[in-house]
Design an enzyme around this catalytic site. Structure first.
Site, PDB file in Angstrom:
ATOM      1  CG  ASP A  37      -3.939  -4.480 -40.857  1.00  0.00           C
ATOM      2  OD1 ASP A  37      -3.765  -3.307 -40.740  1.00  0.00           O
ATOM      3  OD2 ASP A  37      -3.681  -5.394 -39.910  1.00  0.00           O
ATOM      4  N   GLY A  38      -5.641  -1.745 -42.301  1.00  0.00           N
ATOM      5  CA  GLY A  38      -6.543  -0.558 -41.622  1.00  0.00           C
ATOM      6  C   GLY A  38      -6.180  -0.285 -40.454  1.00  0.00           C
ATOM      7  NE  ARG A  92     -26.726  11.789 -28.683  1.00  0.00           N
ATOM      8  CZ  ARG A  92     -27.417  11.971 -30.022  1.00  0.00           C
ATOM      9  NH1 ARG A  92     -28.405  12.233 -30.211  1.00  0.00           N
ATOM     10  NH2 ARG A  92     -26.421  11.367 -30.861  1.00  0.00           N
ATOM     11  CD  GLN A  93     -27.129   3.063 -24.801  1.00  0.00           C
ATOM     12  OE1 GLN A  93     -28.052   3.797 -25.690  1.00  0.00           O
ATOM     13  NE2 GLN A  93     -27.545   2.187 -24.313  1.00  0.00           N
ATOM     14  CE  LYS A 187     -36.417  14.849 -27.879  1.00  0.00           C
ATOM     15  NZ  LYS A 187     -35.068  15.152 -27.857  1.00  0.00           N
ATOM     16  NE  ARG A 189     -35.241  10.638 -29.681  1.00  0.00           N
ATOM     17  CZ  ARG A 189     -34.879  11.231 -30.980  1.00  0.00           C
ATOM     18  NH1 ARG A 189     -34.666  10.965 -31.887  1.00  0.00           N
ATOM     19  NH2 ARG A 189     -34.077  12.396 -30.435  1.00  0.00           N
ATOM     20  N   GLY A 220     -31.695  15.329 -36.543  1.00  0.00           N
ATOM     21  CA  GLY A 220     -32.535  16.871 -36.913  1.00  0.00           C
ATOM     22  C   GLY A 220     -34.001  16.568 -36.644  1.00  0.00           C
ATOM     23  N   GLY A 221     -34.284  15.291 -36.151  1.00  0.00           N
ATOM     24  CA  GLY A 221     -35.569  14.964 -35.955  1.00  0.00           C
ATOM     25  C   GLY A 221     -36.316  16.017 -34.924  1.00  0.00           C
TER      26      GLY A 221
HETATM   27  C1  R5P Z   1     -31.951  14.631 -26.291  1.00  0.00           C
HETATM   28  O1  R5P Z   1     -32.229  14.575 -25.366  1.00  0.00           O
HETATM   29  C2  R5P Z   1     -30.941  15.769 -26.940  1.00  0.00           C
HETATM   30  O2  R5P Z   1     -30.997  17.017 -26.092  1.00  0.00           O
HETATM   31  C3  R5P Z   1     -31.184  16.257 -28.274  1.00  0.00           C
HETATM   32  O3  R5P Z   1     -32.600  16.902 -28.391  1.00  0.00           O
HETATM   33  C4  R5P Z   1     -31.290  15.041 -29.367  1.00  0.00           C
HETATM   34  O4  R5P Z   1     -30.194  13.820 -29.112  1.00  0.00           O
HETATM   35  C5  R5P Z   1     -31.206  15.396 -30.732  1.00  0.00           C
HETATM   36  O5  R5P Z   1     -31.507  14.187 -31.546  1.00  0.00           O
HETATM   37  P1  R5P Z   1     -31.809  14.383 -33.072  1.00  0.00           P
HETATM   38  O6  R5P Z   1     -31.262  15.564 -33.618  1.00  0.00           O
HETATM   39  O7  R5P Z   1     -31.683  13.147 -33.524  1.00  0.00           O
HETATM   40  O8  R5P Z   1     -33.440  14.308 -32.844  1.00  0.00           O
END
Ligand code: R5P
Length: 299
Positions: A37-38, A92-93, A187, A189, A220-221
């Site tokens: 079942d996994g 990160r959370q 940065k 976001r 990678g953003g």
């Molecule tokens: C953010 O504070 C981290 O240090 C990284 O810059 C970030 O988590 C990178 O995430 P992503 O590659 O999605 O932009």
């Protein structure tokens, strides 16, 4: 260290093997199978040593890898368990970003603790403070210096940039190893996750080999936008060094399209399109030094 045994789980990415060699102790592999079942099942062959050093990173699939660690710890009940989690998921959370959101890293730490793990060693978590919730001993490896040593010889005229203010610590450490300048950019976001770069806080980009130094590359953003910004400000070349190459689908293509020339990282997460270093030795020295609760960063 005849009282210690390294236990490698399926997401150890080879760190279990080198760690056992560096420590000079035997390695046993935890056996992972699945029920029809996994559901997963973990079995650890018996051994006499009283200390078990379980190595399991928690990259994708995070929940399965975390639960495999929990089951390995359960199978080793009665031993003193040290967990090596080279990449700790959900770090990160570390707060509620909007009302009602779970603080995921708290739950991860509670689960690890309930599993009977007495010591936890991890590498460059997103932030150290949230990990202090863990009631056992905790060791935090800072791999920035080791990574900087590895990449140092690749550039004529390097300048290191952190892609946000929070990353200035590792950028500074890397710059001190490489004996070069460092700075950070700002940065932003938006609520949809898109990243834009606002301004620079000094640092000479023109004609220089820019190395973006970060803790993690996920989508990678961040690196993509930082690289475009650096080229717009006259960089000769732009490369990236990150401790954790999470590199979700499409991240590599983003880096390529922004003109990133070289990608460096560690083996906390598997990624075969970068130049990576094994950080098992850094972890081994942290195992030897652990002994006090609190952030004990590698000097
Ligand atoms: C953010 O504070 C981290 O240090 C990284 O810059 C970030 O988590 C990178 O995430 P992503 O590659 O999605 O932009």
């Amino acid at each position: 260290m005849e009282t210690m045994r390294v236990v490698g789980c399926s997401a150890s990415n080879g760190i279990d093997i080198t760690l056992s060699k560096v420590l000079g102790v035997d390695l046993v592999k935890a056996e992972l199978t699945r029920f029809p079942d996994g559901e997963i099942k973990v079995k650890v062959p018996e051994f006499k040593e009283k200390i078990a050093v379980i190595v399991q990173s928690t990259y994708f699939p995070q929940e399965k890898n975390l639960f495999e660690l929990v089951l390995a710890a359960q199978a080793l009940k009665g031993k003193h368990i040290i967990a090596i989690i080279p990449y700790i998921a959900y770090a990160r959370q570390n707060r509620s970003f909007s009302p009602g959101e779970a603080v995921s890293i708290n739950s991860v730490l509670d689960i690890i603790e309930c599993a009977g793990i007495k010591e936890l060693i991890t590498v460059n978590p997103h932030k150290s403070e949230p990990l202090m919730r863990f009631n056992g001993k905790i060791g935090i490896v800072d791999a920035a210096g080791t990574l900087a040593k590895k990449i140092g010889g690749n550039f004529d005229n390097p300048t290191i940039i952190a892609p946000d203010k929070g990353g200035i610590g590792i950028a500074k450490k890397a710059a001190s190893v490489m004996k070069c300048d460092y700075t950070y950019i700002e940065k932003h976001r938006n609520i949809y996750g898109s990243v834009s770069i606002k301004k620079t806080h000094g640092g000479n980009f023109r004609g220089n080999d820019i190395i973006i130094f970060d803790d993690v590359i996920s989508t990678g953003g961040t690196v993509e936008q930082a690289a475009r910004f650096a080229y717009d400000h006259g960089a000769k070349s732009v490369s990236v060094a990150a401790i954790h190459l999470v590199m979700v689908k499409g991240a590599y293509e983003k880096l390529q399209s922004s003109g990133i020339q070289k990608i460096f990282g560690t083996n906390t997460v598997p990624f075969d399109r970068a130049d990576t270093i094994d950080i098992a030795s850094d972890i081994a020295s942290r195992i030897n030094k652990i002994g006090t609760k609190g952030v004990s960063k590698e000097k």
